[in-house]
Design a protein around this motif. Structure first.
Motif, PDB file in Angstrom:
ATOM      1  N   GLU A 116       0.860  -0.968   0.021  1.00 41.63           N
ATOM      2  CA  GLU A 116      -0.310  -0.229   0.123  1.00 41.63           C
ATOM      3  C   GLU A 116       0.924   0.776  -0.219  1.00 41.63           C
ATOM      4  OE1 GLU A 116      -3.249   0.283  -0.513  1.00 41.63           O
ATOM      5  OE2 GLU A 116      -3.468  -1.846   0.655  1.00 41.63           O
ATOM      6  N   ARG A 117       0.295   2.287  -0.761  1.00 41.65           N
ATOM      7  CA  ARG A 117       0.777   3.385  -0.351  1.00 41.65           C
ATOM      8  C   ARG A 117       0.499   4.667   0.211  1.00 41.65           C
ATOM      9  NH1 ARG A 117       4.642   0.980  -0.944  1.00 41.65           N
ATOM     10  NH2 ARG A 117       6.083  -0.625  -2.686  1.00 41.65           N
ATOM     11  N   ILE A 118      -0.627   4.457   0.171  1.00 39.24           N
ATOM     12  CA  ILE A 118      -1.490   5.301   1.273  1.00 39.24           C
ATOM     13  C   ILE A 118      -2.451   4.660   2.305  1.00 39.24           C
ATOM     14  CG2 ILE A 118      -3.809   6.239   1.169  1.00 39.24           C
ATOM     15  CD1 ILE A 118      -3.714   7.342  -2.186  1.00 39.24           C
ATOM     16  N   ILE A 119      -1.655   4.750   3.481  1.00 45.30           N
ATOM     17  CA  ILE A 119      -2.065   3.597   4.137  1.00 45.30           C
ATOM     18  C   ILE A 119      -2.889   4.729   5.785  1.00 45.30           C
ATOM     19  CG2 ILE A 119      -0.415   2.353   4.526  1.00 45.30           C
ATOM     20  CD1 ILE A 119       1.044   4.152   7.106  1.00 45.30           C
ATOM     21  N   ILE A 120      -3.902   4.208   5.490  1.00 48.65           N
ATOM     22  CA  ILE A 120      -5.000   4.135   6.330  1.00 48.65           C
ATOM     23  C   ILE A 120      -5.623   3.569   7.732  1.00 48.65           C
ATOM     24  CG2 ILE A 120      -7.677   5.789   6.689  1.00 48.65           C
ATOM     25  CD1 ILE A 120      -7.410   5.198   3.258  1.00 48.65           C
ATOM     26  N   ASN A 121      -5.598   4.304   9.395  1.00 53.67           N
ATOM     27  CA  ASN A 121      -6.392   4.001  10.228  1.00 53.67           C
ATOM     28  C   ASN A 121      -7.629   2.782  10.366  1.00 53.67           C
ATOM     29  OD1 ASN A 121      -7.281   3.298  13.218  1.00 53.67           O
ATOM     30  ND2 ASN A 121      -5.635   3.945  13.477  1.00 53.67           N
ATOM     31  N   LYS A 122      -7.476   1.574  10.451  1.00 47.59           N
ATOM     32  CA  LYS A 122      -8.466   0.733  10.087  1.00 47.59           C
ATOM     33  C   LYS A 122      -9.797   1.567  10.612  1.00 47.59           C
ATOM     34  CE  LYS A 122      -7.434  -2.106  14.197  1.00 47.59           C
ATOM     35  NZ  LYS A 122      -6.746  -3.684  14.928  1.00 47.59           N
ATOM     36  N   SER A 156      -0.268  -1.571  -4.716  1.00 48.12           N
ATOM     37  CA  SER A 156      -0.743  -3.441  -4.395  1.00 48.12           C
ATOM     38  C   SER A 156      -2.473  -2.623  -5.187  1.00 48.12           C
ATOM     39  CB  SER A 156      -0.889  -3.473  -3.015  1.00 48.12           C
ATOM     40  OG  SER A 156      -1.500  -2.752  -1.976  1.00 48.12           O
ATOM     41  N   LYS A 157      -3.440  -3.958  -5.694  1.00 43.38           N
ATOM     42  CA  LYS A 157      -4.187  -3.259  -5.686  1.00 43.38           C
ATOM     43  C   LYS A 157      -5.095  -2.035  -6.713  1.00 43.38           C
ATOM     44  CE  LYS A 157      -5.849  -4.711  -0.864  1.00 43.38           C
ATOM     45  NZ  LYS A 157      -7.066  -4.685  -0.417  1.00 43.38           N
ATOM     46  N   PRO A 158      -4.068  -2.676  -8.112  1.00 42.71           N
ATOM     47  CA  PRO A 158      -4.285  -1.561  -9.267  1.00 42.71           C
ATOM     48  C   PRO A 158      -5.752  -1.046  -9.511  1.00 42.71           C
ATOM     49  CG  PRO A 158      -3.266  -3.290 -10.120  1.00 42.71           C
ATOM     50  CD  PRO A 158      -3.788  -3.493  -8.502  1.00 42.71           C
ATOM     51  N   ASP A 159      -6.760  -1.665  -9.441  1.00 40.57           N
ATOM     52  CA  ASP A 159      -7.753  -1.682  -9.811  1.00 40.57           C
ATOM     53  C   ASP A 159      -8.565  -0.737  -9.265  1.00 40.57           C
ATOM     54  OD1 ASP A 159      -7.631  -3.565 -11.863  1.00 40.57           O
ATOM     55  OD2 ASP A 159      -9.096  -4.737 -10.318  1.00 40.57           O
ATOM     56  N   ASN A 160      -7.977  -0.226  -8.275  1.00 43.35           N
ATOM     57  CA  ASN A 160      -8.462   0.852  -7.065  1.00 43.35           C
ATOM     58  C   ASN A 160      -8.569   2.235  -7.653  1.00 43.35           C
ATOM     59  OD1 ASN A 160      -9.652  -0.757  -5.627  1.00 43.35           O
ATOM     60  ND2 ASN A 160      -8.193  -0.945  -3.599  1.00 43.35           N
ATOM     61  N   TRP A 161      -6.882   2.158  -8.197  1.00 43.05           N
ATOM     62  CA  TRP A 161      -6.524   3.404  -8.704  1.00 43.05           C
ATOM     63  C   TRP A 161      -7.461   3.693  -9.641  1.00 43.05           C
ATOM     64  CZ3 TRP A 161      -2.516   5.999  -6.605  1.00 43.05           C
ATOM     65  CH2 TRP A 161      -2.161   5.830  -5.369  1.00 43.05           C
ATOM     66  N   LEU A 162      -7.867   2.786 -10.438  1.00 41.01           N
ATOM     67  CA  LEU A 162      -8.926   2.864 -11.547  1.00 41.01           C
ATOM     68  C   LEU A 162     -10.271   4.638 -12.061  1.00 41.01           C
ATOM     69  CD1 LEU A 162      -8.599  -0.101 -13.775  1.00 41.01           C
ATOM     70  CD2 LEU A 162      -6.679   1.559 -14.306  1.00 41.01           C
ATOM     71  N   HIS A 163     -10.073   4.544 -10.893  1.00 40.94           N
ATOM     72  CA  HIS A 163     -11.248   5.182 -10.595  1.00 40.94           C
ATOM     73  C   HIS A 163     -11.209   6.871 -10.748  1.00 40.94           C
ATOM     74  CE1 HIS A 163     -13.991   1.963  -9.644  1.00 40.94           C
ATOM     75  NE2 HIS A 163     -12.707   1.478  -8.452  1.00 40.94           N
ATOM     76  N   LYS A 164      -9.556   6.786 -10.699  1.00 43.10           N
ATOM     77  CA  LYS A 164      -8.991   8.244 -10.881  1.00 43.10           C
ATOM     78  C   LYS A 164      -8.908   8.683 -12.156  1.00 43.10           C
ATOM     79  CE  LYS A 164      -8.257  13.024  -9.442  1.00 43.10           C
ATOM     80  NZ  LYS A 164      -9.691  13.531  -9.054  1.00 43.10           N
ATOM     81  N   LYS A 165      -9.248  10.210 -12.383  1.00 37.06           N
ATOM     82  CA  LYS A 165      -9.032  10.361 -13.778  1.00 37.06           C
ATOM     83  C   LYS A 165      -7.859  11.325 -13.667  1.00 37.06           C
ATOM     84  CE  LYS A 165     -10.954  14.157 -16.561  1.00 37.06           C
ATOM     85  NZ  LYS A 165     -11.409  14.933 -17.459  1.00 37.06           N
ATOM     86  N   ASN A 166      -7.014  10.264 -15.192  1.00 36.15           N
ATOM     87  CA  ASN A 166      -5.585  11.058 -15.084  1.00 36.15           C
ATOM     88  C   ASN A 166      -4.782  10.268 -14.484  1.00 36.15           C
ATOM     89  OD1 ASN A 166      -7.337  13.130 -16.958  1.00 36.15           O
ATOM     90  ND2 ASN A 166      -6.857  14.284 -15.771  1.00 36.15           N
ATOM     91  N   ILE A 167      -5.061   9.209 -14.257  1.00 35.80           N
ATOM     92  CA  ILE A 167      -4.178   8.188 -12.634  1.00 35.80           C
ATOM     93  C   ILE A 167      -3.942   7.205 -14.629  1.00 35.80           C
ATOM     94  CG2 ILE A 167      -3.278   6.378 -11.772  1.00 35.80           C
ATOM     95  CD1 ILE A 167      -3.506   9.421 -10.236  1.00 35.80           C
ATOM     96  N   TRP A 342       2.918  -3.410 -10.493  1.00 33.91           N
ATOM     97  CA  TRP A 342       1.600  -2.604 -10.678  1.00 33.91           C
ATOM     98  C   TRP A 342       2.662  -0.545 -10.696  1.00 33.91           C
ATOM     99  CZ3 TRP A 342      -0.204  -6.222  -9.415  1.00 33.91           C
ATOM    100  CH2 TRP A 342      -1.058  -6.933 -10.772  1.00 33.91           C
ATOM    101  N   SER A 343       2.538   0.256 -11.378  1.00 31.50           N
ATOM    102  CA  SER A 343       3.388   1.895 -10.670  1.00 31.50           C
ATOM    103  C   SER A 343       1.931   2.336 -11.274  1.00 31.50           C
ATOM    104  CB  SER A 343       4.527   2.475 -11.188  1.00 31.50           C
ATOM    105  OG  SER A 343       4.191   1.877 -12.385  1.00 31.50           O
ATOM    106  N   ALA A 344       1.286   3.914 -10.049  1.00 35.72           N
ATOM    107  CA  ALA A 344       0.177   4.097 -10.909  1.00 35.72           C
ATOM    108  C   ALA A 344       1.101   6.305 -11.386  1.00 35.72           C
ATOM    109  CB  ALA A 344      -0.503   5.351  -9.737  1.00 35.72           C
ATOM    110  N   HIS A 345       0.856   6.256 -12.142  1.00 37.16           N
ATOM    111  CA  HIS A 345       1.758   8.025 -12.978  1.00 37.16           C
ATOM    112  C   HIS A 345       0.259   8.868 -13.460  1.00 37.16           C
ATOM    113  CE1 HIS A 345       5.183   5.829 -12.742  1.00 37.16           C
ATOM    114  NE2 HIS A 345       4.591   4.910 -13.789  1.00 37.16           N
ATOM    115  N   TRP A 346       0.617  10.163 -12.661  1.00 38.86           N
ATOM    116  CA  TRP A 346      -0.233  11.942 -12.629  1.00 38.86           C
ATOM    117  C   TRP A 346       0.945  12.509 -13.543  1.00 38.86           C
ATOM    118  CZ3 TRP A 346       0.510  16.896 -11.312  1.00 38.86           C
ATOM    119  CH2 TRP A 346      -0.137  17.990 -11.987  1.00 38.86           C
ATOM    120  N   ILE A 347       0.422  12.724 -14.510  1.00 35.87           N
ATOM    121  CA  ILE A 347       1.635  13.614 -15.625  1.00 35.87           C
ATOM    122  C   ILE A 347       1.034  14.886 -15.967  1.00 35.87           C
ATOM    123  CG2 ILE A 347       2.821  14.666 -17.860  1.00 35.87           C
ATOM    124  CD1 ILE A 347       3.326  11.317 -15.981  1.00 35.87           C
TER     125      ILE A 347
END
Length: 384
Positions: A116-122, A156-167, A342-347
């Protein structure tokens, strides 16, 4: 930070944050996301303005001033130590007279490990929605500080990143070993083809043929003399491969003192003298092979310390996955199968963003075909 509602900001150092609160945001016992590991990088100045890794961590607090979300981040002035190669992107920017650096990077420095790159308290509900909110905040920060781009490596979980435009999502390949409830190393060998089984047995004779013994050390068994010797081996290897080390001795001493329960050190002895060493880190489910070095040129010793000892430890401790680091097709014939990363990128620049998107689509097809081709050379009797 005395707000009535949650608020976020970007911290120039993890030392300003609460260790327990940071670690409470980690959901899967991941060693490299831990406060101790990231703090050791900063304390040792392995990441700093001088090394081109300037900490710029996203942190968010609730109304009680408790840390509830974080994302390790760095402002980068180069692309070294990342293992997701974007040098061609930087070259394209340079040809058009546009600055690619600085860029904003979410990664574990010098560590090509998925997590995970964004970590959130449970305690926080609606983590997907919260992650998108945090991602928006980080993109806005990238715009504010006027960097060319934003990158999240080994997500991890690359599908979760597809919901953001331009990523944009990028694929890669690593080689991982899976523990199918093996009872012993021989049990694992039985699943391999006869030729590969014989090959591994022959390679493992390097210990007997060279009068070597391997010490397996973790926790308080690891002493300063072991870490210092490992560092000598590390310098020897990095000097041959890269010319200079990314990590300094103070980093390794720091993790020995604060993080030794997550360290696994293999040391090869000839008579009573240490001759080679490999360092690993582990969680309840994963063993991560990281760095190695040797004082002597001994055929197959690299495979023994970096691959076979790791497999054996995983079997004995019921660890499910061994990740052996970046690249290396030679790992395939030793039981490590190709797995996607996987990696995620915003340009920021729209024209470059479109060009990179086209490149990533072509690269995706190449990676898919490459993985299929590799799987044809599986060392296992049957592979699904």
């Amino acid at each position: 930070m005395a707000s009535k509602k949650s608020e976020f900001f970007f911290s120039p150092s993890i030392k300003d944050l609460n260790q327990l609160e940071w670690n409470a945001c980690i959901q899967d016992d991941h060693p490299f996301l831990s406060y101790e590991f990231l703090s050791a990088l900063e304390k040792s100045n392995s990441v700093s303005n001088e090394t081109g890794w300037i900490p710029h961590h996203y942190v968010e607090f609730d109304k009680n001033n408790q840390l509830i979300a974080a994302c390790p981040m760095y402002i980068k002035s180069h692309s070294f130590g990342e293992y997701i190669f974007d040098h061609s992107w930087a070259d394209a920017y340079d040809r058009y007279g546009i600055n690619y650096y600085p860029k904003l990077q979410s990664a574990i420095p010098f560590t090509p490990v998925t997590g995970e790159r964004i970590i959130i308290n449970k305690s926080i509900k609606g983590k997907k929605i919260k992650s998108l909110e945090i991602l928006n905040n980080i993109i806005n920060e990238a715009k504010r500080i006027d960097v060319s781009s934003l990158h999240f490596n080994f997500i991890s979980k690359p599908d979760n990143w597809l919901h953001k435009k331009n990523i944009m999502i990028r694929q890669g390949i690593q080689f991982h070993w899976k523990n199918h409830n093996y009872k012993s190393f021989d049990d694992f060998l039985k699943t391999l083809s006869s030729r590969k089984r014989k090959q591994i047995k022959k390679e493992r004779l390097c210990l007997k043929n060279n009068n070597l013994k391997v010490a397996v050390l973790t926790g308080n068994e690891i002493k300063e003399e072991h870490i210092d010797f490992f560092y000598e081996c590390y310098l020897n290897t990095t000097g041959k491969k890269w010319g200079s080390p990314y990590l300094n001795k103070n980093f390794f001493r720091e993790i020995m003192n604060s993080f030794n329960k997550k360290i696994l050190l293999f040391i090869a002895f000839k008579d009573k003298n240490m001759v080679a060493s490999a360092i690993n880190f582990f969680s309840n489910t994963h063993l991560y092979g990281r760095l190695w070095g040797s004082k002597l040129e001994i055929p197959f010793l690299h495979f023994e310390l970096c691959y076979y000892q790791a497999i054996n430890f995983a079997i004995e401790n019921k660890i499910q996955t061994v990740e052996a680091g970046a690249q290396g097709e030679h790992k395939l014939q030793r039981g490590y199968m190709p797995k996607k990363t996987w990696s995620a990128h915003w340009i920021k620049d729209e024209k470059f963003s479109k060009a990179i998107e086209n490149f990533l689509n072509e690269e995706k097809n190449m990676i898919n075909n490459y993985k299929k081709d590799l799987e044809q050379f599986t060392p296992y009797k049957s592979f699904n």
